[in-house]
Design a protein around this motif. Sequence first.
Motif, mmCIF file in Angstrom:
data_model
loop_
_atom_site.group_PDB
_atom_site.id
_atom_site.type_symbol
_atom_site.label_atom_id
_atom_site.label_comp_id
_atom_site.label_asym_id
_atom_site.label_seq_id
_atom_site.Cartn_x
_atom_site.Cartn_y
_atom_site.Cartn_z
ATOM 1 N N ASP A 186 0.844 -1.190 0.000
ATOM 2 C CA ASP A 186 0.000 0.000 0.000
ATOM 3 C C ASP A 186 0.882 1.244 0.000
ATOM 4 O O ASP A 186 1.755 1.403 0.854
ATOM 5 C CB ASP A 186 -0.892 -0.009 1.241
ATOM 6 C CG ASP A 186 -1.542 1.337 1.488
ATOM 7 O OD1 ASP A 186 -2.273 1.790 0.603
ATOM 8 O OD2 ASP A 186 -1.268 1.931 2.544
ATOM 9 N N ARG A 187 0.659 2.134 -0.971
ATOM 10 C CA ARG A 187 1.566 3.266 -1.152
ATOM 11 C C ARG A 187 1.512 4.246 0.021
ATOM 12 O O ARG A 187 2.512 4.874 0.347
ATOM 13 C CB ARG A 187 1.290 3.980 -2.480
ATOM 14 C CG ARG A 187 -0.031 4.670 -2.591
ATOM 15 C CD ARG A 187 -0.143 5.473 -3.885
ATOM 16 N NE ARG A 187 -0.104 4.620 -5.053
ATOM 17 C CZ ARG A 187 -1.187 4.160 -5.681
ATOM 18 N NH1 ARG A 187 -2.393 4.436 -5.215
ATOM 19 N NH2 ARG A 187 -1.086 3.404 -6.753
ATOM 20 N N ARG A 188 0.345 4.384 0.660
ATOM 21 C CA ARG A 188 0.266 5.343 1.758
ATOM 22 C C ARG A 188 1.126 4.888 2.942
ATOM 23 O O ARG A 188 1.878 5.676 3.510
ATOM 24 C CB ARG A 188 -1.179 5.532 2.207
ATOM 25 C CG ARG A 188 -1.323 6.620 3.270
ATOM 26 C CD ARG A 188 -2.763 6.946 3.562
ATOM 27 N NE ARG A 188 -3.413 5.874 4.319
ATOM 28 C CZ ARG A 188 -4.703 5.888 4.637
ATOM 29 N NH1 ARG A 188 -5.486 6.874 4.203
ATOM 30 N NH2 ARG A 188 -5.233 4.907 5.334
ATOM 31 N N ALA B 187 2.482 9.363 -8.189
ATOM 32 C CA ALA B 187 1.866 10.460 -8.948
ATOM 33 C C ALA B 187 1.521 10.013 -10.362
ATOM 34 O O ALA B 187 0.449 10.338 -10.887
ATOM 35 C CB ALA B 187 2.806 11.663 -8.980
ATOM 36 N N ALA B 188 2.433 9.250 -10.984
ATOM 37 C CA ALA B 188 2.173 8.754 -12.340
ATOM 38 C C ALA B 188 0.996 7.784 -12.345
ATOM 39 O O ALA B 188 0.139 7.820 -13.227
ATOM 40 C CB ALA B 188 3.422 8.078 -12.895
ATOM 41 N N ALA B 189 0.943 6.898 -11.322
ATOM 42 C CA ALA B 189 -0.124 5.899 -11.271
ATOM 43 C C ALA B 189 -1.488 6.514 -10.994
ATOM 44 O O ALA B 189 -2.516 5.993 -11.441
ATOM 45 C CB ALA B 189 0.205 4.859 -10.197
ATOM 46 N N LEU B 190 -1.526 7.622 -10.279
ATOM 47 C CA LEU B 190 -2.785 8.248 -9.897
ATOM 48 C C LEU B 190 -3.311 9.223 -10.948
ATOM 49 O O LEU B 190 -4.386 9.794 -10.779
ATOM 50 C CB LEU B 190 -2.613 8.998 -8.565
ATOM 51 C CG LEU B 190 -2.420 8.121 -7.325
ATOM 52 C CD1 LEU B 190 -1.954 8.965 -6.136
ATOM 53 C CD2 LEU B 190 -3.708 7.381 -6.993
ATOM 54 N N THR B 191 -2.554 9.425 -12.034
ATOM 55 C CA THR B 191 -2.905 10.433 -13.036
ATOM 56 C C THR B 191 -3.270 9.768 -14.354
ATOM 57 O O THR B 191 -2.603 8.821 -14.774
ATOM 58 C CB THR B 191 -1.726 11.395 -13.261
ATOM 59 O OG1 THR B 191 -1.313 11.926 -11.998
ATOM 60 C CG2 THR B 191 -2.117 12.542 -14.181
ATOM 61 N N PRO B 192 -4.321 10.217 -15.040
ATOM 62 C CA PRO B 192 -4.675 9.656 -16.349
ATOM 63 C C PRO B 192 -3.518 9.789 -17.327
ATOM 64 O O PRO B 192 -2.754 10.760 -17.278
ATOM 65 C CB PRO B 192 -5.864 10.523 -16.795
ATOM 66 C CG PRO B 192 -6.429 11.079 -15.530
ATOM 67 C CD PRO B 192 -5.260 11.273 -14.615
ATOM 68 N N LEU C 103 3.089 13.121 8.331
ATOM 69 C CA LEU C 103 1.758 13.206 8.923
ATOM 70 C C LEU C 103 0.729 13.745 7.926
ATOM 71 O O LEU C 103 -0.403 13.260 7.850
ATOM 72 C CB LEU C 103 1.793 14.098 10.163
ATOM 73 C CG LEU C 103 2.610 13.553 11.345
ATOM 74 C CD1 LEU C 103 2.683 14.599 12.463
ATOM 75 C CD2 LEU C 103 2.002 12.253 11.874
ATOM 76 N N LEU C 104 1.125 14.762 7.129
ATOM 77 C CA LEU C 104 0.200 15.331 6.144
ATOM 78 C C LEU C 104 -0.169 14.312 5.065
ATOM 79 O O LEU C 104 -1.341 14.173 4.693
ATOM 80 C CB LEU C 104 0.826 16.572 5.499
ATOM 81 C CG LEU C 104 0.966 17.812 6.393
ATOM 82 C CD1 LEU C 104 1.717 18.907 5.657
ATOM 83 C CD2 LEU C 104 -0.415 18.314 6.829
ATOM 84 N N LEU C 105 0.821 13.591 4.563
ATOM 85 C CA LEU C 105 0.544 12.614 3.514
ATOM 86 C C LEU C 105 -0.275 11.444 4.034
ATOM 87 O O LEU C 105 -1.051 10.840 3.291
ATOM 88 C CB LEU C 105 1.859 12.118 2.900
ATOM 89 C CG LEU C 105 2.498 13.074 1.897
ATOM 90 C CD1 LEU C 105 3.895 12.630 1.509
ATOM 91 C CD2 LEU C 105 1.613 13.190 0.646
ATOM 92 N N PRO D 209 -4.198 8.566 -1.020
ATOM 93 C CA PRO D 209 -5.143 7.434 -1.073
ATOM 94 C C PRO D 209 -4.438 6.111 -0.813
ATOM 95 O O PRO D 209 -3.250 5.948 -1.107
ATOM 96 C CB PRO D 209 -5.679 7.487 -2.507
ATOM 97 C CG PRO D 209 -5.339 8.845 -3.016
ATOM 98 C CD PRO D 209 -4.091 9.253 -2.304
ATOM 99 N N LEU D 210 -5.197 5.170 -0.263
ATOM 100 C CA LEU D 210 -4.675 3.816 -0.160
ATOM 101 C C LEU D 210 -4.450 3.291 -1.564
ATOM 102 O O LEU D 210 -5.238 3.554 -2.473
ATOM 103 C CB LEU D 210 -5.670 2.920 0.586
ATOM 104 C CG LEU D 210 -5.834 3.184 2.092
ATOM 105 C CD1 LEU D 210 -7.029 2.403 2.629
ATOM 106 C CD2 LEU D 210 -4.570 2.803 2.841
#
Length: 432
Positions: free
Chosen positions: A100-102, A149-154, A205-207, A212-213
């Motif tokens: 899990d990336r988070r 960032a790449a994975a979460l972006t179209p 803490l912010l991230l 997202p999970l």
Amino acid sequence: MAIECSDAGGGTGGAGGTGGHQAPAAASASDASPPAGLVPLLALACGSSVATVYFAQPLLVTLGERFAVGSGLLGVIVTVTQLGYAVGLLTLVPLGDLLDRRRLVTGQLGLLALALLAAGLAPGVAALLGALAVVGLLAVVAQTMVAAAAALTPPARRGRAVGTVTGGIVTGILLARAAAGVLADLAGWRAVYLASADVTAVLALLLRRVLPLGAPSAGVREASYGRLVASTVTLFARHPLLRIRGALALLVFAAFSTLWSGVAQPLSGPPWSLSHTAIGAFGLAGAAGAVAAGVAGRWNDRGLAQRTTGVGLALLALSWLPIALTRQSLWALAIGAVLLDFAVQAVHVTNQTLIHAVRPDAGSRIIGGYMVFYSAGSSLGALGSSLAYATAGWPAVTVLGASFSLAALLLWATTRRRGLPGDHPAVEPDVN
């Protein structure tokens, strides 16, 4: 814990204006946009993490005096951090395709804060080098965030997202030198690492609140962690594009490190005798690098990757002409730094955009493997710069940097029609 990669392969479209085919894996990427503000926050966290690798550059002379390290060996302080970084790229970044990336990102940031605390409190050279090696090991969280960032972006906006995050990395590198110089003059070199530990903990803490999970990649199912790591080598053996872009990264960042690991010595001595603050401020002269990251991302989305690479490498080679005049003019150094940082980041963003598209389902492993070349080049430049300066002064350093730059331009010129997206063979399972 086990994973297994699917047989999905594919190429990338639009890179280098070649009109390659879109990878099937890329087509399966989510079309949903990332949460508002997440990409800028990732850019900030990436910049803060990567900055930890560069704090020592404007402080090398001071650290050498404090810990009795000779001028010819000052590069070791940078090199141990880069070696730790290389190990982390191979062993930690691939976890982005598995965990899990988070949890992965925030956990690494927390441990990085502890390593920075240890560096700031180091009582001797052995403790300092050990702490800096661990800092390098954990700073690779920045590459995990690039892949996230790449994975979460179209796909249609992926180049801009990678450009934004990489722009944050560039800004972090530049501010690392300036902030390290100011803090060292105001409160000593230890304050640099202690303050960074605080910032890193806050970002963790912010991230944790907004990232997202993220489950493992769709094509990853079952196999051992060891085989996942080994598959990074398999990917680079199978795809010419990855090897070519990796080699370009090695040479480009060797040139980058040659300048920034070596420039503290001529600037701290006659005729300039600059303070830590002034030396660090020269990093701001390369702020054009942050602009280059965004521009290169947009050009890549338009299919101009090869043109961007060629222009960037030509500027990199030209940058050493004004840099060679550093002892005669600080303005010449500033101009050369602008050209060099602009060129390096334009090529770097182009490289990352192209290689991620080869196998989006293995994005973390590919970016991690690519950054091993980056780390090797940075280590080579740091050691080479120190030895060259100790042997023959600044002229030898500029010859070394120009040689790396010209070698990169020659490599691109001779391989620009090989290993383009769409040219790699059909992909077999890289992890069974």
